[in-house]
Design a protein around this motif. Structure first.
Motif, PDB file in Angstrom:
ATOM      1  N   PRO A  51       0.850  -1.207   0.000  1.00 60.55           N
ATOM      2  CA  PRO A  51       0.000   0.000   0.000  1.00 60.55           C
ATOM      3  C   PRO A  51       0.878   1.247   0.000  1.00 60.55           C
ATOM      4  CG  PRO A  51      -0.688  -1.549   1.718  1.00 60.55           C
ATOM      5  CD  PRO A  51       0.628  -2.043   1.194  1.00 60.55           C
ATOM      6  N   SER A  52       0.528   2.220  -0.832  1.00 62.22           N
ATOM      7  CA  SER A  52       1.340   3.441  -0.892  1.00 62.22           C
ATOM      8  C   SER A  52       1.187   4.262   0.373  1.00 62.22           C
ATOM      9  CB  SER A  52       0.934   4.278  -2.108  1.00 62.22           C
ATOM     10  OG  SER A  52      -0.445   4.633  -2.038  1.00 62.22           O
ATOM     11  N   LEU A  53      -0.021   4.308   0.920  1.00 60.85           N
ATOM     12  CA  LEU A  53      -0.288   5.077   2.137  1.00 60.85           C
ATOM     13  C   LEU A  53      -1.099   4.191   3.087  1.00 60.85           C
ATOM     14  CD1 LEU A  53      -1.226   8.498   0.480  1.00 60.85           C
ATOM     15  CD2 LEU A  53       0.913   7.909   1.600  1.00 60.85           C
ATOM     16  N   PRO A  54      -0.434   3.386   3.902  1.00 61.52           N
ATOM     17  CA  PRO A  54      -1.138   2.433   4.770  1.00 61.52           C
ATOM     18  C   PRO A  54      -2.111   3.126   5.716  1.00 61.52           C
ATOM     19  CG  PRO A  54       1.245   2.050   4.782  1.00 61.52           C
ATOM     20  CD  PRO A  54       1.026   3.346   4.072  1.00 61.52           C
ATOM     21  N   GLY A  55      -3.245   2.462   5.941  1.00 60.53           N
ATOM     22  CA  GLY A  55      -4.222   2.986   6.886  1.00 60.53           C
ATOM     23  C   GLY A  55      -5.303   3.839   6.264  1.00 60.53           C
ATOM     24  N   MET A  56      -5.178   4.175   4.980  1.00 64.00           N
ATOM     25  CA  MET A  56      -6.209   4.972   4.318  1.00 64.00           C
ATOM     26  C   MET A  56      -7.263   4.018   3.760  1.00 64.00           C
ATOM     27  SD  MET A  56      -5.029   7.813   5.119  1.00 64.00           S
ATOM     28  CE  MET A  56      -6.521   8.592   4.520  1.00 64.00           C
ATOM     29  N   VAL A  57      -8.430   4.010   4.380  1.00 63.15           N
ATOM     30  CA  VAL A  57      -9.476   3.042   4.052  1.00 63.15           C
ATOM     31  C   VAL A  57     -10.489   3.650   3.087  1.00 63.15           C
ATOM     32  CG1 VAL A  57     -11.349   1.638   5.000  1.00 63.15           C
ATOM     33  CG2 VAL A  57      -9.220   1.915   6.288  1.00 63.15           C
ATOM     34  N   LEU A  64      -6.423   7.726  -3.719  1.00 59.25           N
ATOM     35  CA  LEU A  64      -5.001   7.373  -3.696  1.00 59.25           C
ATOM     36  C   LEU A  64      -4.342   7.410  -5.071  1.00 59.25           C
ATOM     37  CD1 LEU A  64      -4.632   4.639  -0.934  1.00 59.25           C
ATOM     38  CD2 LEU A  64      -4.480   7.118  -0.782  1.00 59.25           C
ATOM     39  N   PRO A  65      -4.981   6.913  -6.147  1.00 59.80           N
ATOM     40  CA  PRO A  65      -4.325   7.044  -7.455  1.00 59.80           C
ATOM     41  C   PRO A  65      -4.048   8.505  -7.833  1.00 59.80           C
ATOM     42  CG  PRO A  65      -6.076   5.428  -7.567  1.00 59.80           C
ATOM     43  CD  PRO A  65      -6.197   6.091  -6.227  1.00 59.80           C
ATOM     44  N   GLU A  66      -4.957   9.408  -7.485  1.00 62.66           N
ATOM     45  CA  GLU A  66      -4.735  10.824  -7.783  1.00 62.66           C
ATOM     46  C   GLU A  66      -3.569  11.380  -6.974  1.00 62.66           C
ATOM     47  OE1 GLU A  66      -8.089  13.484  -8.001  1.00 62.66           O
ATOM     48  OE2 GLU A  66      -9.482  11.806  -8.177  1.00 62.66           O
ATOM     49  N   GLN A  85     -13.177  13.363   6.597  1.00 56.80           N
ATOM     50  CA  GLN A  85     -12.973  12.448   5.475  1.00 56.80           C
ATOM     51  C   GLN A  85     -11.539  11.923   5.412  1.00 56.80           C
ATOM     52  OE1 GLN A  85     -14.380  14.413   1.886  1.00 56.80           O
ATOM     53  NE2 GLN A  85     -16.495  13.905   2.348  1.00 56.80           N
ATOM     54  N   GLY A  86     -10.751  12.222   6.446  1.00 53.20           N
ATOM     55  CA  GLY A  86      -9.402  11.667   6.508  1.00 53.20           C
ATOM     56  C   GLY A  86      -8.341  12.504   5.823  1.00 53.20           C
ATOM     57  N   LYS A  87      -8.608  13.797   5.590  1.00 49.41           N
ATOM     58  CA  LYS A  87      -7.632  14.640   4.891  1.00 49.41           C
ATOM     59  C   LYS A  87      -6.348  14.784   5.704  1.00 49.41           C
ATOM     60  CE  LYS A  87     -10.426  18.221   4.534  1.00 49.41           C
ATOM     61  NZ  LYS A  87     -11.609  17.640   5.191  1.00 49.41           N
ATOM     62  N   THR A  88      -6.494  15.132   6.979  1.00 49.88           N
ATOM     63  CA  THR A  88      -5.312  15.312   7.819  1.00 49.88           C
ATOM     64  C   THR A  88      -4.574  13.996   7.988  1.00 49.88           C
ATOM     65  OG1 THR A  88      -6.373  17.142   8.993  1.00 49.88           O
ATOM     66  CG2 THR A  88      -4.501  16.104  10.067  1.00 49.88           C
ATOM     67  N   ARG A  89      -5.304  12.916   8.160  1.00 47.75           N
ATOM     68  CA  ARG A  89      -4.680  11.593   8.298  1.00 47.75           C
ATOM     69  C   ARG A  89      -3.862  11.273   7.053  1.00 47.75           C
ATOM     70  NH1 ARG A  89      -5.532   6.772  11.239  1.00 47.75           N
ATOM     71  NH2 ARG A  89      -4.039   5.262  10.455  1.00 47.75           N
ATOM     72  N   LEU A  90      -4.423  11.549   5.882  1.00 47.58           N
ATOM     73  CA  LEU A  90      -3.719  11.266   4.633  1.00 47.58           C
ATOM     74  C   LEU A  90      -2.427  12.080   4.549  1.00 47.58           C
ATOM     75  CD1 LEU A  90      -5.361  10.883   1.144  1.00 47.58           C
ATOM     76  CD2 LEU A  90      -3.181  12.047   1.405  1.00 47.58           C
ATOM     77  N   ILE A  91      -2.517  13.374   4.902  1.00 43.63           N
ATOM     78  CA  ILE A  91      -1.336  14.244   4.827  1.00 43.63           C
ATOM     79  C   ILE A  91      -0.234  13.718   5.745  1.00 43.63           C
ATOM     80  CG2 ILE A  91      -0.468  16.555   5.364  1.00 43.63           C
ATOM     81  CD1 ILE A  91      -3.244  17.631   4.513  1.00 43.63           C
ATOM     82  N   ARG A  92      -0.601  13.353   6.965  1.00 45.83           N
ATOM     83  CA  ARG A  92       0.413  12.875   7.913  1.00 45.83           C
ATOM     84  C   ARG A  92       1.009  11.544   7.478  1.00 45.83           C
ATOM     85  NH1 ARG A  92      -2.801  14.361  13.559  1.00 45.83           N
ATOM     86  NH2 ARG A  92      -2.453  16.614  13.464  1.00 45.83           N
ATOM     87  N   THR A  93       0.229  10.741   6.778  1.00 44.06           N
ATOM     88  CA  THR A  93       0.739   9.452   6.311  1.00 44.06           C
ATOM     89  C   THR A  93       1.806   9.627   5.234  1.00 44.06           C
ATOM     90  OG1 THR A  93      -1.424   8.475   6.812  1.00 44.06           O
ATOM     91  CG2 THR A  93       0.023   7.183   5.419  1.00 44.06           C
ATOM     92  N   LEU A  94       1.800  10.773   4.543  1.00 43.41           N
ATOM     93  CA  LEU A  94       2.818  11.033   3.524  1.00 43.41           C
ATOM     94  C   LEU A  94       4.228  10.998   4.095  1.00 43.41           C
ATOM     95  CD1 LEU A  94       1.169  14.024   1.588  1.00 43.41           C
ATOM     96  CD2 LEU A  94       1.300  11.643   0.846  1.00 43.41           C
ATOM     97  N   ALA A 257      -1.920  20.045  -8.004  1.00 43.51           N
ATOM     98  CA  ALA A 257      -3.044  19.105  -8.064  1.00 43.51           C
ATOM     99  C   ALA A 257      -4.068  19.432  -6.988  1.00 43.51           C
ATOM    100  CB  ALA A 257      -2.552  17.675  -7.891  1.00 43.51           C
ATOM    101  N   GLU A 258      -5.330  19.235  -7.322  1.00 46.49           N
ATOM    102  CA  GLU A 258      -6.423  19.330  -6.351  1.00 46.49           C
ATOM    103  C   GLU A 258      -7.112  17.974  -6.311  1.00 46.49           C
ATOM    104  OE1 GLU A 258      -9.183  22.857  -6.009  1.00 46.49           O
ATOM    105  OE2 GLU A 258     -10.622  21.350  -6.713  1.00 46.49           O
ATOM    106  N   VAL A 259      -7.198  17.390  -5.134  1.00 50.55           N
ATOM    107  CA  VAL A 259      -7.753  16.043  -4.989  1.00 50.55           C
ATOM    108  C   VAL A 259      -8.979  16.099  -4.091  1.00 50.55           C
ATOM    109  CG1 VAL A 259      -7.304  13.687  -4.197  1.00 50.55           C
ATOM    110  CG2 VAL A 259      -5.461  15.015  -5.269  1.00 50.55           C
TER     111      VAL A 259
END
Length: 488
Positions: A51-57, A64-66, A85-94, A257-259
């Motif tokens: 997984p590219s970013l683990p924990g993002m369900v 994720l592809p974007e 919607q998990g925006k902050t979680r996604l950013i921190r996972t980067l 990019a805007e996702v």
């Protein structure tokens, strides 16, 4: 490896051995841009099938592809979506895509690479000490900066300002070393996040233009050019919801990019998210087992959340955060722990009777449409109560379709009743029913392993069946305070 917030966890391998510039150079180290670092590590993960970013369900086929394409292209990006919607979680996972260790000049405020210094201070250090210049190692967990945008955020907070203490020490105004750097330059060679970007005053947003385009900073009238190396990621709610501000057009144009993010599309993703995020196992007290929330109750909470999101009574522009479901499941578990402590149950196991506790606890997480009248509180609770019953009925039909519960129903044909309630223990509930026909089949339908069919598990399954029979109009139910009485 990440912690529960999504930020890369602490070191899993020791830092490299080089401690001086000479040793680092001899090791063959080569500086590379942070975006190149992220790109290489991302492609390596994808190549290994990880997984590219683990924990993002629930983002696997959409968001994720974007994000992956944006990172491969080396773009700064904006994540746009409703709350929770998990925006902050996604950013921190980067952060997990950064190298685990990176060399820095010891004492540098800007995390400068020893082989690519950018400040006057760093050049002087290297000129004075040469190959003996001390080198340290920075873990990726320390290469993340974050700022929640607020209207009172200043340019000094983000970029920097004159440090009066340094001026008082005798340095002259105009000396670059009198500058106190803000959060952005201090995150050089890392990832910087601005949460809720539209809340940042427009004149402050202007200060980020150079960071995104020219990759440098400007501080007051100083002739300072620091070629910063960072990935800038921002989050925002849709403008038609917040109405608190906007991202200025020149800044929007500079993001590559805007996702758009979204809530879980599939029920299975909603359930997986609850298992991942809800902290139910930590609710047990000293000497008491951790509470168990049976799978059918997790499904009810997940369905309840989705029904609330879809309800015409709820403000669709606001959305219903994933925190609504997470807090709801934790409340159900807490209700079971409370009952076990009072009634003396050996293990807290959540039951249907614990579900109503979700409604008052979660009301503040929902924005209702057309609210404002004196009767709103009662009406809102009625709406949530109705949706919870609907979610329970859907789960009962999905889990128990075709299951013969006539034997359980026959218990009530002679006028008998069964009393349950938030403080009624499992043995007390089961003792009113005697032998329960097809109990093993019911437990199997609800996914209870044969080796874990305790009295508490049996009571949870039977109470679910009784509630299902009531919701399908095969039993009656009377509720009075904390007491629930099922009858024919």
């Amino acid at each position: 490896m990440t912690d529960t917030t999504g930020v890369a966890a602490g070191p899993t391998t020791p830092s490299p051995a080089a401690t001086t510039l000479g040793e680092l150079r001899a090791s063959g180290a080569v500086p590379r841009p942070v975006k190149g670092e992220i790109r290489a590590n991302l492609l390596a993960r994808l190549g290994r099938g990880e997984p590219s970013l683990p924990g993002m369900v629930g983002f696997e086929d959409t968001v994720l592809p974007e994000v992956e394409r944006a990172l491969i292209a080396g773009h700064d990006l904006v994540l746009l979506g409703e709350r929770g919607q998990g925006k902050t979680r996604l950013i921190r996972t980067l952060v997990g895509l950064l190298d685990e260790w990176t060399p820095v000049l010891t004492g540098s405020e800007l995390n400068e690479h020893p082989l690519a210094p950018i400040s006057v201070w760093a050049h002087r250090q290297i000129a004075e000490h040469g190959d003996a210049t001390p080198v340290g190692w920075l873990h990726r967990s320390e290469r993340f900066g974050e700022k929640l945008a607020t209207p009172d955020t200043s340019v000094g907070d983000l970029i920097g300002d004159v440090d009066p203490i340094k001026v008082a020490e005798g340095r002259t105004l105009g000396d670059p070393e009198t500058v106190h750097y803000g959060l952005v330059p201090r995150t050089n060679r890392g990832i910087f996040s601005v949460n809720e970007l539209p809340d940042l005053a427009e004149r402050i947003q202007v200060a980020l233009l150079n960071v995104l385009e020219e990759r440098d900073i400007q501080i007051r009238g100083y002739r300072v050019r620091l070629p910063l190396d960072l990935l800038l990621v921002a989050s925002a709610n849709p403008e038609d919801y917040t109405n608190r501000g906007r991202i200025i057009t020149p800044l929007k144009d500079r993001f590559g990019a805007e996702v758009r993010t979204h809530y879980p599309i599939e029920l299975a993703d909603e359930i997986q998210l609850l298992h991942q995020e809800a902290q139910t196992s930590a609710l047990g007290g000293d000497g008491q087992s951790a509470p168990l929330v049976p799978e059918h109750l997790v499904e009810i909470v997940a369905r309840f959340t989705r029904l609330v999101r879809e309800s015409t009574h709820v403000d669709q522009r606001s959305g219903v955060s994933a925190r609504f479901a997470i807090a709801g499941l934790e409340t159900v578990a807490a209700s079971a722990v409370r009952r076990a402590a009072i009634a003396g149950e050996s293990r807290p196991v959540a039951r249907v009777v614990d579900l109503p506790s979700v409604v008052p606890a979660s009301r503040g997480k929902v924005e209702f449409a057309d609210s404002g009248s004196d009767n709103d509180d009662g009406r809102e609770l009625e709406i949530l109560d109705h949706l919870l019953r609907q979610a329970t009925a859907q789960t009962f039909r999905a889990r128990c379709a075709g299951l013969d519960l006539a034997g359980l129903q026959e218990h009530f044909t002679g006028g008998e009743t069964v009393e349950s309630g938030e403080l009624v223990s499992a043995p007390a509930l089961l003792g009113q029913l005697g032998t329960i026909p097809k109990l093993a089949e019911l437990l199997g339908r609800l996914g209870v392993p044969e080796g874990d069919q305790s009295a508490e598990q049996a009571a949870a399954a039977v109470e679910f069946a009784l509630e299902g029979l009531y919701l399908t109009r095969r039993l009656a139910k009377d509720t009075d305070g904390g007491r629930t009485i099922y009858g024919a």
